[in-house]
Design a protein around this motif. Structure first.
Motif, short mmCIF file in Angstrom:
data_model
loop_
_atom_site.label_atom_id
_atom_site.label_comp_id
_atom_site.label_asym_id
_atom_site.label_seq_id
_atom_site.Cartn_x
_atom_site.Cartn_y
_atom_site.Cartn_z
N ILE A 291 21.72 34.06 42.61
CA ILE A 291 21.40 34.01 41.43
C ILE A 291 20.44 32.21 41.21
O ILE A 291 20.48 31.40 42.04
CB ILE A 291 23.15 33.26 40.20
CG1 ILE A 291 23.71 34.54 40.80
CG2 ILE A 291 22.63 32.84 39.44
CD1 ILE A 291 22.88 36.00 39.48
N LYS A 292 19.59 32.34 40.95
CA LYS A 292 18.37 31.18 40.89
C LYS A 292 18.25 30.59 39.70
O LYS A 292 17.98 31.87 38.62
CB LYS A 292 17.66 31.36 41.68
CG LYS A 292 16.75 32.20 41.50
CD LYS A 292 14.90 31.58 42.28
CE LYS A 292 14.37 33.01 42.59
NZ LYS A 292 13.01 32.14 43.24
N PHE A 293 17.50 29.80 38.80
CA PHE A 293 17.02 29.62 38.04
C PHE A 293 15.57 28.61 37.93
O PHE A 293 15.62 28.08 38.59
CB PHE A 293 17.67 28.72 36.22
CG PHE A 293 18.63 27.76 37.08
CD1 PHE A 293 17.50 26.23 36.53
CD2 PHE A 293 19.22 27.06 37.59
CE1 PHE A 293 18.14 25.14 36.91
CE2 PHE A 293 19.84 25.84 37.70
CZ PHE A 293 19.21 24.67 37.18
N LEU B 93 19.58 32.51 34.00
CA LEU B 93 20.27 32.89 35.62
C LEU B 93 19.54 34.35 35.57
O LEU B 93 19.78 34.96 35.48
CB LEU B 93 21.36 32.45 35.66
CG LEU B 93 21.66 31.26 35.23
CD1 LEU B 93 23.69 30.99 35.15
CD2 LEU B 93 22.01 30.22 36.24
N LYS B 94 18.41 33.85 37.12
CA LYS B 94 18.34 35.24 37.59
C LYS B 94 19.35 35.77 38.90
O LYS B 94 18.78 34.98 39.74
CB LYS B 94 17.18 35.03 37.82
CG LYS B 94 15.71 34.88 36.62
CD LYS B 94 16.69 35.36 35.20
CE LYS B 94 15.41 35.42 34.27
NZ LYS B 94 15.82 36.00 33.04
N TRP B 95 18.63 37.33 39.26
CA TRP B 95 19.31 38.10 39.88
C TRP B 95 17.86 38.03 41.35
O TRP B 95 17.30 38.95 40.57
CB TRP B 95 20.30 39.21 40.02
CG TRP B 95 20.94 40.20 40.72
CD1 TRP B 95 20.83 41.03 41.26
CD2 TRP B 95 22.15 39.79 41.59
NE1 TRP B 95 21.18 42.00 42.25
CE2 TRP B 95 22.71 40.92 42.60
CE3 TRP B 95 22.85 38.90 41.84
CZ2 TRP B 95 23.49 41.05 43.49
CZ3 TRP B 95 23.84 38.66 42.90
CH2 TRP B 95 23.83 40.04 43.95
N SER B 96 18.25 37.42 42.27
CA SER B 96 17.00 37.43 42.89
C SER B 96 17.30 37.40 43.94
O SER B 96 18.05 37.44 45.19
CB SER B 96 16.05 36.04 42.59
OG SER B 96 16.25 35.02 41.44
N VAL C 105 18.72 26.88 43.12
CA VAL C 105 20.22 27.85 43.44
C VAL C 105 21.82 27.28 42.86
O VAL C 105 22.22 26.09 44.16
CB VAL C 105 20.40 28.70 44.79
CG1 VAL C 105 20.66 28.99 44.36
CG2 VAL C 105 19.09 29.55 44.57
N PRO C 106 22.03 26.93 41.85
CA PRO C 106 23.61 26.12 41.48
C PRO C 106 24.59 26.93 42.88
O PRO C 106 25.07 27.63 43.39
CB PRO C 106 23.52 26.94 40.38
CG PRO C 106 22.86 28.20 39.94
CD PRO C 106 22.27 27.76 40.54
N GLY C 107 25.51 26.05 41.89
CA GLY C 107 26.72 26.20 42.93
C GLY C 107 27.21 25.60 44.34
O GLY C 107 26.20 24.92 44.72
#
Length: 324
Positions: free
Chosen positions: A4-6, A15-18, A60-62
Motif C-alpha cells: 500500500i503506497k501513496f 492509499l493505493k494497492w500496488s 509506503v507507510p507502516g
C-alpha cells in the motif's frame, strides 16, 4: 509483492494497492514475510503531509511489522530463517515482505500471536516513555489520559497503574470507550465530548489538578487540558489527531511552574539503552499478565483505506492491524 503506497497527500482514498519489487536482504538484514502490520495515527499524519518530519513521495507507510524470517543476509548473526519476530521500522510496513536490520528485531514468543506482538512496539514504547521518561510520573501522582480507549491510551492506563499513580483519569468520547478504559484500570472516567469536562477533572482531583497529562487530540482539547494541570504539572503532547494545531500563551505556565513537553518516539529509538530496557520491561509486563493489548480490528492489507477511516473517525477501541 503487493504494498500500500501513496503518491500524493490527501484522504484515505490516496492509499493505493500496488505492485513492488520484493526486497533482498543484504549484510545484517533479514527478509520478513509480514503477518501483521500496525496502523497508527502517525501513518495518517504521513498520508496527509502533516507529520513531524517531511514525507518524501511516493511513500509506503507502516512502522510496525510482525512475521516470519524467510531469508537472511550474509552478516546476520543472531536470527535465522523460520523465527517469529517483531520490528519497529521507519517505513514500509504496509507490505507483504520487508527487509530490516537484525538490530531492530525482537523475538516473538510462541504463545503470543502476531497481532498482539505488533501492537506493542510503537504504542507500548510511546505510552511507556510519555509517562516515565517525559512525564516523569511518580508513585502517588495523578494522571490524565485522553483517548484512553485507543492504542496508546489503553496501554498508558495500565502502565500508569503499574507505575503507582494514585488517580488515573481516563477520557474518551463514548460510554463504550469509557467502559473499556475503566476495565483497563482507570480509577475515574470523563467524557471529553461533553461540556464541563475540565470541571469534572478538577472535582476528581479536589481542585488541585493533575500532575501529568497525556494529550494527542490537539486544538481546543489541548488548551482545556492545560487548565487541568496542577502546580508543577507536566503536559506531554504526542500528536494532533483532530488535525487542529493549538495556539496558547506560554506565559500562562509560569504562575504554577507548569510544563508542556513534546514527545517523538524516533528520538527514543536513537538511544539504545532507553529503547532496549523499556522494551524488556514491557515484555515482562505482558508475560506477567499486568499488561493486556486490545486488538480493535483486523483488515486485509488492501483495505488499508478503510482502516484509516475507522481510526480517524474515532470509531475504534484498541489497536488496528492489517493482514497482508
Amino acid at each position: 509483492m503487493k504494498v500500500i503506497k501513496f503518491e500524493e497527500f490527501g484522504g484515505p482514498e490516496v492509499l493505493k494497492w500496488s505492485d513492488a519489487e520484493k526486497p533482498q536482504p543484504r549484510g545484517s538484514e533479514v527478509l520478513i514475510e509480514v503477518k501483521s502490520s500496525g496502523v497508527n495515527y502517525a501513518d495518517t499524519a504521513r498520508r496527509e503531509g502533516q507529520y513531524v518530519v517531511p514525507t518524501a513521495l511516493p511513500y509506503v507507510p507502516g512502522s510496525e511489522v510482525a512475521g516470519i524470517i524467510v531469508e537472511t543476509g550474509n552478516d546476520v548473526r543472531n536470527f535465522s530463517k523460520g523465527q517469529r519476530v517483531v520490528a519497529l521500522i521507519e517505513s514500509g510496513g504496509y507490505s507483504q515482505y520487508v527487509a530490516v536490520d537484525e538490530r531492530v528485531l525482537t523475538p516473538v514468543p510462541d504463545n503470543v500471536d502476531f497481532d498482539q506482538a505488533v501492537a506493542l512496539p510503537l504504542q507500548g514504547l510511546s505510552a511507556y516513555h510519555i509517562l516515565k521518561t517525559m512525564g516523569r510520573l511518580a508513585p502517588g501522582e495523578t494522571v490524565l489520559i485522553h483517548a484512553a480507549a485507543g492504542g496508546v491510551g489503553a496501554i498508558a492506563v495500565q502502565l500508569a497503574k503499574i507505575f503507582g499513580a494514585s488517580k488515573i483519569i481516563a477520557t474518551a468520547s463514548t460510554d463504550e470507550k469509557l467502559a473499556h478504559a475503566k476495565k483497563m484500570g482507570a480509577t475515574h472516567v470523563v467524557n471529553y465530548s461533553e461540556d464541563g469536562w475540565v470541571e469534572k477533572v478538577k472535582e476528581i482531583t479536589e481542585g488541585k489538578g493533575v500532575d501529568v497529562a497525556l494529550e494527542m487530540v490537539g486544538g481546543d482539547v489541548f488548551n482545556q487540558t492545560v487548565k487541568c494541570l496542577a502546580p508543577f504539572g507536566r503536559l506531554v503532547i504526542f500528536g494532533a489527531a483532530s488535525g487542529q494545531q493549538a495556539t496558547f500563551n506560554p506565559g500562562q505556565l509560569m504562575r504554577k511552574n507548569q510544563s508542556v513537553i513534546g514527545f517523538f518516539l524516533p528520538q527514543i529509538m536513537r538511544n539504545p539503552e532507553l529503547f532496549q530496557q523499556s522494551f524488556k520491561e514491557l515484555l515482562g509486563y505482558m508475560a506477567s499478565g499486568q499488561l493486556t493489548l486490545t486488538i480493535g480490528g483486523s483488515y486485509p492489507l488492501e483495505e488499508a483505506a478503510q482502516a484509516h477511516q475507522m481510526l480517524q473517525g474515532r470509531k475504534t477501541i484498541g489497536k488496528l492491524v492489517l493482514k497482508p
